[in-house]
Motif scaffolding. Structure first.
Motif, short mmCIF file in Angstrom:
data_model
loop_
_atom_site.label_atom_id
_atom_site.label_comp_id
_atom_site.label_asym_id
_atom_site.label_seq_id
_atom_site.Cartn_x
_atom_site.Cartn_y
_atom_site.Cartn_z
N HIS A 186 -5.42 -9.84 -0.49
CA HIS A 186 -4.47 -8.93 -0.99
C HIS A 186 -3.23 -9.02 -0.63
O HIS A 186 -2.66 -8.35 -0.51
CB HIS A 186 -4.95 -7.52 -0.63
N ARG A 220 -0.59 -6.03 1.55
CA ARG A 220 -1.23 -4.84 1.26
C ARG A 220 -1.37 -4.45 -0.69
O ARG A 220 -1.06 -3.24 -0.77
CB ARG A 220 -1.49 -3.87 1.44
N GLN A 235 1.19 -1.23 -0.16
CA GLN A 235 0.29 -0.05 -0.16
C GLN A 235 0.97 1.11 0.07
O GLN A 235 1.88 1.40 0.73
CB GLN A 235 -1.14 -0.18 0.99
#
Length: 253
Positions: free
Chosen positions: A105, A82, A57
């Protein structure tokens, strides 16, 4: 670099099978490697028993690929957490042997399956089906770290009889992870049934006053069950890592 790879290089030098200069080239980034967007920690597997994990992320796919290109040269397994489907697709085009788990994810490069070195079984429980992505991040992390892992999904307090139907399996687990949103009650229930450590994971699942997981987090932090520890909201990776660490106490990694 892990201890097996380092031992192999040093043994080859000692046996005369690898020139010192070549060994030095292989070890020149033993500590870390500066690639501009990141200082890649090649020493982490030696210090902690598991390689650096990439938090996807906020990173571009190009940055993730650049870090992976350095890590996968010397590691048997590398995780990216992520990471969304679009970024994962771009990474898979560069590393076609990698696996992407959309339900967690998480992306994994695995050259060989990890040996099961944990002492017992880690059981991962989700209160609801909506909590499964966080639970699966924990599951894949714990498995990558060499543990026997079982899962039990959708057994929350709205139908507590579902949980009690699996009581024998719950009691046999050496470490338990419980992911729950809403009011976050399930870890306290599980903690009251067993002597094993319970790692509670609040999830951001719920309606308005769940405050994106804050209600579950505060409820878990105030649990009356004395064998509960709590990680951050949606932090399945942290729960899986901690469970794996507990499951390896007394085990040489």
């Amino acid at each position: 670099m892990n201890i097996d790879a380092l031992t192999k290089i040093l043994s080859m030098v000692a046996d005369g099978a690898l020139p010192v200069g070549q060994a030095a080239d292989q070890l020149k980034h033993l500590s870390f490697e500066d690639i501009g967007c990141a200082h890649v920690d090649h020493h982490r597997a030696l210090r902690k028993g598991f390689p650096e994990v990439i938090f996807g992320q906020g990173k571009t796919s190009a940055q993730i690929i650049a870090i992976l290109e350095k890590l996968e040269k010397s590691e048997d397994i590398v995780l990216v957490t992520r990471i969304d489907q679009q970024k994962a697709g771009e990474v898979l085009s560069r590393f076609p042997d990698a696996q992407y788990f959309d339900n967690a994810h998480l992306l994994k490069i695995e050259k060989k399956p990890p040996a099961i070195t944990g002492r017992g079984t880690i059981l991962i429980i989700s209160a609801g089906t909506s909590d499964i992505p966080v639970a699966m991040e924990a599951c894949l992390t714990a498995k990558a770290m060499g543990n026997q892992v079982k899962t039990l999904f959708d057994v929350g307090v709205a139908g507590i009889h579902r949980l009690f139907a699996h009581q024998a399996e719950i009691e046999q687990a050496s470490v338990i992870i419980v992911a729950a949103g809403m009011e976050g009650a399930l870890p306290s229930v599980v903690g009251g049934l067993v002597k094993s450590p319970v790692i509670a994971v609040p999830t951001s699942i719920g309606y308005g006053t769940s405050f994106n997981g804050m209600t579950a987090l505060l409820g878990m932090l105030n649990s009356c069950s004395s064998n509960i520890a709590v990680v951050n909201i949606d932090n399945g990776f942290g729960a899986g890592y901690m469970a794996a660490t507990i499951n390896h106490v007394g085990v040489e990694i």
